[in-house]
Write a protein that holds these residues in place. Structure first.
Motif, PDB file in Angstrom:
ATOM      1  N   SER B  47       0.805  -1.199   0.053  1.00  7.57           N
ATOM      2  CA  SER B  47      -0.053  -0.028   0.037  1.00  7.57           C
ATOM      3  C   SER B  47       0.931   1.319  -0.281  1.00  7.57           C
ATOM      4  O   SER B  47       0.492   2.241  -0.728  1.00  7.57           O
ATOM      5  CB  SER B  47      -1.008   0.080   1.228  1.00  7.57           C
ATOM      6  OG  SER B  47      -0.505  -0.362   2.364  1.00  7.57           O
ATOM      7  N   ASP B  50       1.850   2.078  -3.680  1.00  9.05           N
ATOM      8  CA  ASP B  50       0.509   2.473  -4.068  1.00  9.05           C
ATOM      9  C   ASP B  50       0.033   3.956  -3.873  1.00  9.05           C
ATOM     10  O   ASP B  50      -0.282   4.859  -4.921  1.00  9.05           O
ATOM     11  CB  ASP B  50      -0.635   1.560  -3.653  1.00  9.05           C
ATOM     12  CG  ASP B  50      -0.514   0.218  -4.690  1.00  9.05           C
ATOM     13  OD1 ASP B  50       0.394  -0.008  -5.493  1.00  9.05           O
ATOM     14  OD2 ASP B  50      -1.202  -0.733  -4.083  1.00  9.05           O
ATOM     15  N   LEU B  51       0.401   4.251  -2.404  1.00  9.13           N
ATOM     16  CA  LEU B  51      -0.004   5.599  -2.197  1.00  9.13           C
ATOM     17  C   LEU B  51       0.992   6.692  -2.787  1.00  9.13           C
ATOM     18  O   LEU B  51       0.520   7.727  -3.026  1.00  9.13           O
ATOM     19  CB  LEU B  51       0.051   5.580  -0.516  1.00  9.13           C
ATOM     20  CG  LEU B  51      -0.457   6.473   0.381  1.00  9.13           C
ATOM     21  CD1 LEU B  51      -2.066   6.489  -0.145  1.00  9.13           C
ATOM     22  CD2 LEU B  51      -0.252   6.476   1.602  1.00  9.13           C
ATOM     23  N   SER B  54       0.217   7.177  -6.197  1.00  8.22           N
ATOM     24  CA  SER B  54      -1.273   7.806  -6.391  1.00  8.22           C
ATOM     25  C   SER B  54      -0.906   9.169  -6.319  1.00  8.22           C
ATOM     26  O   SER B  54      -1.460  10.076  -7.128  1.00  8.22           O
ATOM     27  CB  SER B  54      -2.220   7.172  -5.669  1.00  8.22           C
ATOM     28  OG  SER B  54      -2.365   5.953  -5.928  1.00  8.22           O
ATOM     29  N   ILE B  55      -0.437   9.600  -5.125  1.00  2.00           N
ATOM     30  CA  ILE B  55      -0.156  11.064  -4.682  1.00  2.00           C
ATOM     31  C   ILE B  55       0.781  11.595  -5.946  1.00  2.00           C
ATOM     32  O   ILE B  55       0.630  12.880  -6.079  1.00  2.00           O
ATOM     33  CB  ILE B  55       0.244  11.158  -3.363  1.00  2.00           C
ATOM     34  CG1 ILE B  55      -0.625  10.376  -2.425  1.00  2.00           C
ATOM     35  CG2 ILE B  55       0.712  12.606  -2.892  1.00  2.00           C
ATOM     36  CD1 ILE B  55       0.025  10.276  -0.821  1.00  2.00           C
ATOM     37  N   GLU B 120      -2.130   3.053 -11.223  1.00  4.12           N
ATOM     38  CA  GLU B 120      -3.315   2.948 -10.728  1.00  4.12           C
ATOM     39  C   GLU B 120      -3.192   4.037  -9.689  1.00  4.12           C
ATOM     40  O   GLU B 120      -2.528   4.216  -8.812  1.00  4.12           O
ATOM     41  CB  GLU B 120      -3.665   1.672  -9.914  1.00  4.12           C
ATOM     42  CG  GLU B 120      -3.938   0.544 -11.006  1.00  4.12           C
ATOM     43  CD  GLU B 120      -5.395   0.772 -11.442  1.00  4.12           C
ATOM     44  OE1 GLU B 120      -6.366   1.146 -10.716  1.00  4.12           O
ATOM     45  OE2 GLU B 120      -5.557   0.244 -12.495  1.00  4.12           O
ATOM     46  N   VAL B 121      -4.299   4.932  -9.954  1.00  4.11           N
ATOM     47  CA  VAL B 121      -4.159   6.004  -9.134  1.00  4.11           C
ATOM     48  C   VAL B 121      -5.480   5.750  -8.105  1.00  4.11           C
ATOM     49  O   VAL B 121      -6.791   6.022  -8.624  1.00  4.11           O
ATOM     50  CB  VAL B 121      -4.528   7.176  -9.682  1.00  4.11           C
ATOM     51  CG1 VAL B 121      -4.584   8.519  -8.714  1.00  4.11           C
ATOM     52  CG2 VAL B 121      -3.446   7.603 -10.660  1.00  4.11           C
ATOM     53  N   PHE B 122      -5.098   5.528  -6.681  1.00  4.38           N
ATOM     54  CA  PHE B 122      -5.928   5.061  -5.816  1.00  4.38           C
ATOM     55  C   PHE B 122      -7.122   4.216  -6.280  1.00  4.38           C
ATOM     56  O   PHE B 122      -8.538   4.211  -5.863  1.00  4.38           O
ATOM     57  CB  PHE B 122      -6.922   6.662  -5.113  1.00  4.38           C
ATOM     58  CG  PHE B 122      -5.894   7.298  -4.547  1.00  4.38           C
ATOM     59  CD1 PHE B 122      -5.331   6.870  -3.387  1.00  4.38           C
ATOM     60  CD2 PHE B 122      -5.618   8.352  -5.047  1.00  4.38           C
ATOM     61  CE1 PHE B 122      -4.527   7.771  -2.743  1.00  4.38           C
ATOM     62  CE2 PHE B 122      -4.666   9.366  -3.999  1.00  4.38           C
ATOM     63  CZ  PHE B 122      -4.037   8.956  -3.076  1.00  4.38           C
ATOM     64  N   LEU B 124      -8.998   4.534  -8.940  1.00  2.22           N
ATOM     65  CA  LEU B 124      -9.892   5.056  -9.497  1.00  2.22           C
ATOM     66  C   LEU B 124      -9.749   5.179 -10.974  1.00  2.22           C
ATOM     67  O   LEU B 124     -10.622   4.961 -11.683  1.00  2.22           O
ATOM     68  CB  LEU B 124     -10.121   6.483  -8.839  1.00  2.22           C
ATOM     69  CG  LEU B 124     -10.354   6.732  -7.400  1.00  2.22           C
ATOM     70  CD1 LEU B 124     -10.449   8.035  -7.119  1.00  2.22           C
ATOM     71  CD2 LEU B 124     -11.772   6.120  -7.148  1.00  2.22           C
TER      72      LEU B 124
END
Lengths: 191, 181
Positions: B47, B50-51, B54-55, B120-122, B124
């Motif tokens: 995670s 991923d975070l 995404s940010i 992948e962004v969150f 979404l």
């Protein structure tokens, strides 16, 4: 009977050719009929497969005297590919292969012991991550003969299991993933 | 506070964008520094990156907006007590910060997309890969990302120190202006 005939034929052609009994083969890098693959357990739930794309090597082999065979392979550790760029980057890092420091891994056979029909234990020194250790590759003769393009080929597959810690690979992937199986599958073109 | 910049003051949009980017840059640096040391069995192992990604993608969008806003809406004039050297230094310094920001974000994107995988962004939406297949792209991009990130936070730290120097030593309104004053 057939085996003797084959041996006589191989020996005969060797004598006619006036060459040493064992023929020298170069791994078919041009056509890439050769693979250095590995598999390692992921959490104990599945197998992760990877390959080294850039390697080269040679072997000498005589079906009549397999124990005189020799093999050497050199591979570029940075050519590792597990179909995932972020993972490949991690595998090349100091956690695993230290590819910038130890750019190559090599295997050089020291002895070959026949273990049965078309099988042998190939003992040799493996240098990986700067550590040299003897390993035994369980090898299997797959086949040999003329190819359709005027050459002569012989192929083998061998496997061995390495303990990551033995080669100073520091990353701990968990209890199910302490070892990696190396699968070397090569076709050589007689020189 | 007005939305737009005036010749003397920064507007709300510029102020919010500035501090949002500052927070994101230091936050992403800390997150990135921490996540690369996580063990394989750490609950954050998947995670945290991923975070971070995404940010990072959102920050890229924010930075595009910021550049656009700057073009449409020029920054206030330099303070009268700033000499030509100070003005030049601030222009160059801000240029370096912008260059560093985009460099870090683009190199980061090129690591994760090196094999053609999107980001992948969150969960979404996904940002597709574009430039792929350069020999060892993920390693080259990774080295650039790491060095530039260090350079960026060090330079951003100097940028902050310079603002404090204006505030406490020169006693001018450089820092206060960044709060819309």
């Amino acid at each position: 009977m057939l085996k003797n005939a084959l041996a006589a034929l191989v020996l005969g052609s060797a004598l006619i050719g006036g060459q040493a009994t064992a023929a020298d083969y170069a791994i078919d890098k041009q056509g890439q009929h050769a693979f250095v693959n590995f598999k390692i357990s992921h959490l104990g739930y599945s197998w992760l497969y990877g390959t080294f794309k850039d390697f080269d090597g040679k072997f000498s082999f005589d079906a009549a005297n397999p124990e005189a065979s020799k093999v050497s392979v050199t591979l570029k550790t940075a050519s590792v590919d597990t179909n995932h760029a972020e993972r490949d980057k991690h595998i090349r890092s100091a956690d695993f292969l230290n590819a910038s420091k130890h750019a190559t891994a090599t295997f050089e056979s020291t002895s070959v012991k026949s273990t049965g029909e078309g099988t042998a234990d190939v003992t040799g020194n493996l240098t990986l991550n700067g550590v040299t250790k003897p390993v035994v590759i369980a090898a299997k003769f797959i086949g040999e003969g003329k190819d359709p393009w005027g050459g002569y080929r012989a192929g083998f597959e061998g496997t061995t299991t390495l303990t990551l810690k033995d080669f100073d690979i520091s990353m701990d992937l968990g209890p199910a993933s302490q070892t990696v199986e190396l699968i070397i599958s090569v076709e050589g073109v007689r020189q | 506070m007005q939305w737009r910049n005036t010749s003397a003051r920064y507007g709300l949009v510029s102020v919010v964008l500035h501090w949002l980017v500052a927070l994101a840059v230091f936050g992403l640096f800390a997150l990135g520094f921490w996540m690369v040391g996580l063990s394989y069995y750490d609950p954050w192992r998947q995670s945290a990156p991923d975070l971070h990604k995404s940010i990072g993608i959102l920050l890229f969008a924010v930075m595009l907006l910021r550049v656009l806003w700057r073009l449409l809406n020029p920054a206030p004039a330099a303070l009268s007590n700033h000499g030509p050297l100070t003005r030049l230094a601030s222009k160059l310094g801000h240029g370096v910060l912008y260059f560093g920001l985009f460099g870090v974000m683009i190199s980061g994107y090129l690591i994760s997309t090196a094999d053609g995988r999107g980001i992948e962004v969150f969960g979404l939406f996904s940002v597709p890969a574009t430039l792929t297949g350069i020999a060892q792209q993920e390693d080259i991009a990774g080295a650039i990302h790491e060095y530039l990130a260090w350079g960026l936070v060090i330079f951003a730290g100097l940028h902050g120190l310079a603002a404090l120097k204006h505030h406490f030593i020169d006693r001018d309104s450089t820092l206060l202006r960044m709060f819309g004053r």
